[in-house]
Structure formats: structure tokens, C-alpha cells
Scaffold this motif. Structure first.
Motif, PDB file in Angstrom:
ATOM      1  N   ASP A  10      18.127  43.988  11.856  1.00 35.10           N
ATOM      2  CA  ASP A  10      18.928  43.613  13.025  1.00 35.10           C
ATOM      3  C   ASP A  10      18.169  42.547  13.798  1.00 35.10           C
TER       4      ASP A  10
ATOM      5  N   GLU B 172      20.770  46.731  16.824  1.00 31.43           N
ATOM      6  CA  GLU B 172      21.454  47.621  15.878  1.00 31.43           C
ATOM      7  C   GLU B 172      22.645  46.971  15.187  1.00 31.43           C
ATOM      8  N   ARG B 173      22.779  45.658  15.276  1.00 35.74           N
ATOM      9  CA  ARG B 173      23.795  44.949  14.498  1.00 35.74           C
ATOM     10  C   ARG B 173      23.134  44.495  13.190  1.00 35.74           C
ATOM     11  N   PHE B 174      22.967  45.458  12.302  1.00 36.93           N
ATOM     12  CA  PHE B 174      22.258  45.208  11.051  1.00 36.93           C
ATOM     13  C   PHE B 174      23.102  44.332  10.126  1.00 36.93           C
ATOM     14  N   HIS B 175      22.458  43.327   9.547  1.00 34.50           N
ATOM     15  CA  HIS B 175      23.077  42.482   8.532  1.00 34.50           C
ATOM     16  C   HIS B 175      22.472  42.819   7.177  1.00 34.50           C
TER      17      HIS B 175
ATOM     18  N   THR C 255      17.919  44.791   4.746  1.00 38.89           N
ATOM     19  CA  THR C 255      18.686  44.792   5.986  1.00 38.89           C
ATOM     20  C   THR C 255      17.747  44.641   7.180  1.00 38.89           C
TER      21      THR C 255
ATOM     22  N   GLU D 269      35.363  44.871  15.271  1.00 36.00           N
ATOM     23  CA  GLU D 269      34.065  45.483  15.592  1.00 36.00           C
ATOM     24  C   GLU D 269      34.076  47.007  15.513  1.00 36.00           C
TER      25      GLU D 269
ATOM     26  N   SER E  31      26.426  47.306   6.049  1.00 37.85           N
ATOM     27  CA  SER E  31      25.525  48.151   5.264  1.00 37.85           C
ATOM     28  C   SER E  31      25.920  48.094   3.793  1.00 37.85           C
TER      29      SER E  31
ATOM     30  N   TRP F 279      31.063  50.070  17.133  1.00 38.10           N
ATOM     31  CA  TRP F 279      31.032  50.580  15.760  1.00 38.10           C
ATOM     32  C   TRP F 279      30.917  52.104  15.700  1.00 38.10           C
TER      33      TRP F 279
ATOM     34  N   THR G  91      28.582  41.072  13.936  1.00 34.27           N
ATOM     35  CA  THR G  91      28.738  41.792  12.677  1.00 34.27           C
ATOM     36  C   THR G  91      27.693  42.894  12.538  1.00 34.27           C
ATOM     37  N   ARG G  92      28.133  43.998  11.969  1.00 34.38           N
ATOM     38  CA  ARG G  92      27.255  45.102  11.566  1.00 34.38           C
ATOM     39  C   ARG G  92      27.665  45.477  10.155  1.00 34.38           C
TER      40      ARG G  92
ATOM     41  N   SER H  11      31.465  46.494   6.387  1.00 36.75           N
ATOM     42  CA  SER H  11      31.288  45.508   7.448  1.00 36.75           C
ATOM     43  C   SER H  11      32.404  45.632   8.475  1.00 36.75           C
TER      44      SER H  11
END
Length: 635
Positions: free
Chosen positions: A111, A116-119, A109, A161, A141, A534, A138-139, A156
């Protein structure tokens, strides 16, 4: 909560840090100072930060992230030799999730620039990287593999959002299927090993959360509520047993501290499982449920125990250096255990143990070879009484230069949060500062976690008031120590700690000689109105702790330093990331402008490529140089 990303803010080493008070040093103290070295910022940041301990399917390698290249990237460490192979070469910090169960594809993972929009990504065996969760907003985990290992789960917010939905992803085609649409604003915490159950949390406020089970074989049925008490209490899911017989969960429903309980899914029976006189911080199991790992937050240190449930005996490791164990993981066949060892004077080092053997292998040596660990300082846990008699704990570091003949300047350090906690363990920012003759007192003011729920809630809607008084009385405690110069005490902190720094200068303008505000909130009204989408599931918890800007605007304005910046008369440093989604850059811009209008010295360090914390080594060094120059000039 505004969870603080720990800031590595050691100070660049020059002898000028000591020179300003060398004149008053006795002969014995001069000899004591001569017995150790001071180190540069480059020295401290040549120490490697490393984390992650997931084994490859055959147990021959361990997946980690390391910042040895200047930014966190993925490496595979060979268990036999300790050799590292770099797997990614990204310009944004990259963090490991795990290997696939049956091949050497890797999930990880990252961003973009600290937003902080982790993919979630997959690295194929040929080195190709695929973004599994694309989209600018998109965020996502990872949420575990299915029992047959042909699929895995992700969370997701791609649909909305505000809400994290649960998807099942085919492990070969990467096609995803929505299996839980989170319209009720719940938080998915665990998916069971048999793929049948999902554990969900509904946050009712910062004192109350409800735990539910969703049966995916009967999604039309009502959720099964696990939180079985009438009074307000917090719950969280820890783990499912492999056979789905039990759900293990944490709760503070039965006392001051978080305990772990076991719920029998078939009978509905609740049974106490792990109870300590401190918070049970985490509990999880190895692949087959044979080994149980428990972490207890014991007076600002995490104590980890590993139990063999087949024999009901704690695993006894061979002799190790002093330190705390963390990051425990087992290989798939459970013959090997990987873990980290960490202490005040030693950063994370990765070890591997052939379970039951008499030797353990150290795979990394992360402290810079140029730094002698004997020149670093171990902390002590100290308590003092605050303005109302409440006992306040803290973590205190005494520089080697310090003595009654050579009192040193000091910094009261405030953790992030609200609700965070300063812990023991290696910190380059602390050790570097202490190495240059600055005492550090990391005060765990009321509202800090780790000391029971009553203590935690004492600052609810009292921020900038009672908690600030704890910080001031922490300073007063420092002034009772004969090795601290009572006239040279500053304050420093990040995130919520940055807020407390600005609040101290605005509301207690004569107490501290200077302040260093790192990514700190200055306008609570704007911060609470602009929380990332989020965080929607925890909005009410934030409001319970801090206040609702729609109804508590007057109080939030009263405790926000920006609106009282005219009171600030002591030197101020502000550090900010331009991509910070939690504390917007405008907060720091406006505070700097307002304080400069007072004719007060203000230094502003803005990083265009950072968010709410530092991810790049070069930025930590730049910030550290600025800290040292600021402290030497004004303290």
C-alpha cells in the motif's frame, strides 16, 4: 471487524527500569537479576521480522519479506546455501504473494504509507516492477492461478470502491477481464482449480453468513447455497479439491467451535471433515492435494498438523527446537516443505525439509546475536473469574526480576478487534517490556475469538461495559500475585485495545495508574460513520457487534471515551498514524486536547508515515523509547 495490526512496542533498555525498586531487593533476588541482561530498543529491533514461504518453480529458492533493511522488502533465499538476495528496495512495506508457475516473475503487494489501499504488482525477471492495479482509490488482492497457468485471478474495487469484483488477468499481456461483477455485495473467497466455480460469502451479521457457489459455465443460473442450516451460523470457504468434486468449508453451525466440512458438488452431500474441541482456524492442500495442512487455535496457540493423504498418516518431522510450526508450503514437485518455527522466546525462523528425510535445514537465524534467548521469558496461560463468575483466559509473562521480595509493576494488555485474541509466540514489544521488569498480562476478555461462539458474542453491544469489567478483574487477579506490585498497574493496547485503554481511564478512573492508547478508537459514532468503503460487505456485522450510528447513537456516545474525557485523571500516552483509514487522526487529536484540558499529563506521538500499525523499524524504535520514558516516569 477492526482488525488490529500487531504493534511492535518493546521498550528501550536502560537500567533505570529496575533502579526504582532495587532498594527493596533481597540478596537472592539481586543475584537472580544479575544472572541476565537487559537489552536496548535497537537490540530488539535488530531482530529480523520475516514471513512468506513460496517456492520458486524449480524449488531452488523461497520468496520472503524481511524488515532487515528497516522496512519490509522482498528477498529470495537460496535453499541450498541459505543466502538471501534482495529483490525490492521500496520505501513502503512490500509483501510477497508468489512466483509465477513457470518462471521467476513474482507477484507482490503493497500500500502507500499505511493507507491500506493495497495494489498488486509484478516484478519481472529483469527487476522491472509493474503495478497491475493502478488508481488512487484502488484496493486489490490476488485470488489464484488458472489451471492452465496462462491466467490468474484478482479481486479489485476499481469499478466501485465498495465492492470487490473478480477479474481474470492474462499472465503474459496482463490484460484483465471482468468475470464476476459484485453488485450483490458478496465476498469472493475461493476460485476452483478448474476455473469453473467461485465460492462467495454474504455476511448477514456478525452471527450469520451464507456460503454460495457460482458456476462460471452457467452464470445465468441461480447461486448454489451451501449454508444448509435454518439457524444463524457463520460459514467460510477453505479450499476446492483439484478435480472440483469437493468444496471444503468452515462453519460454527454444529457446535461452539469452527469445524471443517466437505460438500460434494455433484451430489449436494455435506460430510463432517475435521472436528476438534477448538476452532479449526485454517485448512489447505498442496499442489496435487496429496498433503493437507490444518491449523487449530488451541488455547491461544496455533497447532499445525500436516497429513499425507496418500498414506493417511501425519508427517513426522525430525527433531526441532521447541515452538509452533506455521506458514507451511510445498514445492511444486512436493519433494520439499518450507515452514516457520516460532516460540515465545524465538521469532520466526524459516526451515526447509526434504520430505521423508531425517534432517531439516534452518535457513534463517532472526534473533539478534546480541540477545541471549535464555534472558527472554516464556508465557503461561492463566484463567480467573470475572465480576459475574465468567472464566476469563489470558497470557501472562513474569519478568525474571519478579519475586515476592521484589514485586514488579505490571501492564494489562488488551488486543485489537473487537473480536481479536492475544496469542502465544514471539513478540518483541512484549519481550522488551518484560525484559525491563514489567509484567504483562494479555487478557482475552469476553468477545475475544478462540473460545467458542457464545464467549465471542458476550460483548455484542456491551463494549466499554462487560468487556471492560473483565479487564478490571484481570487487574484484580494481578493484585493477588505476590510478585506484582498491586499499586503499580497500568493498561495498554492498540486499536480496540487502545479504545479499551481510553475507556478504562474514562469510565474506571481510579483503577489503573496510567494508559497507553495505540491507534485507539475514541469516538465510535465517527468511526462507524467513516469506515473504509471496501468494508461495505461487513458493515452489518460491525453494526451487529457495536451498534448502528443511525439508531444507536446515544449508546455509542455513552461508551466513547472522547465524550467523557473530563473523567480522565491518570497519565495518558496516545500513539497515532496520520494515514490511518480505520481510526482517523482527528480521534486522537481531540482526545489529547480534551485530556490536557484536565491538567493531566498527556504525551502524543504522531507518525506522519504510518497507518493502522507500524511498518517501519525506525518508528517502532521511536515509539518504544517514548513508551519506556512514559512508564518509568509514571509507573
Amino acid at each position: 471487524m477492526l482488525k488490529h495490526t500487531l504493534i511492535a512496542c518493546g521498550l528501550i533498555a536502560t537500567l533505570s527500569a529496575c533502579s526504582q525498586y532495587q532498594g527493596q531487593t533481597s540478596t537472592s533476588t539481586q543475584q537472580q537479576v544479575a544472572d541476565f541482561e537487559t537489552y536496548s530498543a535497537q537490540d530488539f529491533y535488530d531482530t529480523t521480522s520475516i514471513s512468506g514461504s513460496a517456492f520458486s518453480p524449480d524449488g531452488s529458492k523461497i520468496l520472503v519479506t524481511s524488515d532487515e533493511s528497516g522496512i519490509f522488502n522482498l528477498y529470495a533465499i537460496d535453499v541450498a546455501s541459505g543466502n538471501k538476495t534482495q529483490l525490492t528496495n521500496a520505501t513502503d512495506s512490500t509483501y510477497p504473494v508468489r512466483y509465477f508457475p513457470n518462471d521467476e516473475r513474482i507477484l507482490f503487494t503493497r500500500d502507500s504509507g499505511g493507507n491500506e489501499r493495497f495494489h498488486l504488482y509484478v516484478r519481472l525477471e529483469n527487476g522491472e516492477v509493474k503495478d497491475l492495479t493502478p488508481g488512487d482509490n484502488t484496493r486489490a488482492s490476488f485470488a489464484g492461478f488458472s489451471q492452465d497457468e496462462k491466467s490468474f485471478y484478482i479481486l479489485s474495487n476499481q469499478r466501485d470502491e465498495r465492492f470487490m469484483d473478480l477479474y481474470k488477468v492474462d499472465a503474459q499481456s496482463y490484460e484483465s477481464t471482468l468475470i464476476y461483477k459484485n453488485d450483490n455485495n458478496l465476498n469472493v473467497q475461493q476460485v476452483s482449480s478448474t476455473d469453473r466455480y467461485v465460492a462467495l460469502i454474504r455476511a448477514q451479521g456478525n452471527k450469520d453468513s451464507d456460503l454460495f457457489l457460482l458456476d462460471l459455465t452457467a452464470p445465468e443460473q441461480p447461486l448454489i447455497e451451501i449454508s444448509n442450516v435454518e439457524h444463524a451460523a457463520n460459514f467460510s470457504a477453505s479450499a476446492f479439491s483439484q478435480d472440483d468434486k469437493y468444496l471444503y468449508y468452515g462453519t460454527d453451525a454444529h457446535g461452539e467451535f469452527y469445524q471443517n466440512w466437505r460438500y460434494n458438488i455433484n451430489t449436494g452431500e455435506h460430510t463432517p471433515y475435521i472436528k476438534k474441541s477448538w476452532d479449526v482456524r485454517f485448512l489447505y492442500f498442496s499442489e496435487s492435494d496429496r498433503y493437507r495442512v490444518v491449523g487449530v487455535n488451541e488455547d491461544a496457540s496455533i497447532k499445525v498438523t500436516v497429513t499425507d493423504l496418500k498414506t493417511q498418516q501425519k508427517l513426522e518431522l525430525p527433531a526441532l527446537p521447541e515452538g509452533s510450526i506455521k506458514g507451511v508450503n510445498f514445492s511444486q514437485d512436493e519433494s520439499q516443505m518450507a515452514f516457520y518455527l516460532n516460540s515465545d522466546t524465538s521469532p520466526n525462523n524459516l526451515y526447509v525439509w526434504q520430505v521423508g528425510s531425517k534432517k531439516v535445514k534452518q535457513l534463517t537465524n532472526t534473533l539478534n546475536d546480541e540477545i541471549n534467548p535464555e534472558h527472554l521469558v516464556e508465557s503461561s496461560i492463566v484463567r480467573f473469574n470475572s465480576f459475574d463468575g465468567l472464566e476469563i483466559p489470558g497470557v501472562l509473562y513474569k519478568p525474571k526480576q519478579a519475586s515476592s521480595n521484589n514485586p514488579v509493576p505490571a501492564i494489562v494488555y488488551v488486543h485489537g478487534g473487537p473480536g481479536g485474541q492475544s496469542m502465544t509466540g514471539y513478540s518483541p514489544r512484549v519481550q522488551h517490556l518484560v525484559n525491563h521488569g514489567y509484567a504483562i498480562f494479555a487478557v482475552n476478555n469476553r468477545g475475544s475469538s478462540g473460545y467458542g461462539k457464545t464467549f465471542f458474542h458476550l460483548d455484542d453491544k456491551r463494549h466499554g461495559e462487560d468487556d471492560l469489567q473483565d479487564i478490571v478483574w484481570g487487574k484484580k487477579h494481578l493484585q493477588t500475585l505476590d510478585w506484582v506490585d498491586p499499586e503499580r498497574i497500568g493498561i495498554m493496547g492498540g486499536s480496540y485495545g487502545g479504545y479499551m485503554t481510553a475507556a478504562a481511564l474514562a469510565f474506571q478512573p481510579d483503577e489503573f495508574e496510567l494508559g497507553i492508547n495505540v491507534f485507539g478508537v475514541t469516538n465510535w459514532v465517527r468511526t462507524l460513520e467513516s469506515i473504509p468503503p471496501w468494508w461495505e460487505a461487513y458493515r452489518q456485522s460491525l453494526y451487529d457487534e457495536l451498534g448502528d450510528p443511525a439508531t444507536d447513537k446515544e449508546r455509542l456516545t455513552r461508551i466513547s471515551p472522547l465524550f467523557h474525557a473530563s473523567n480522565i485523571k491518570k497519565p495518558l500516552m496516545v500513539v497515532q498514524g496520520a494515514n490511518d483509514p480505520r481510526v482517523l487522526q482527528v480521534e486522537s487529536d481531540e482526545l489529547v486536547e480534551a485530556v490536557r484540558a484536565n491538567g493531566v499529563p498527556v504525551e502524543y506521538v504522531l507518525f506522519e508515515d504510518e497507518g493502522h500499525g507500524f511498518s517501519k523499524k525506525e518508528n517502532r524504535i521511536e515509539a518504544s523509547q517514548a513508551y519506556l520514558e512514559f512508564l518509568n516516569k509514571y509507573l
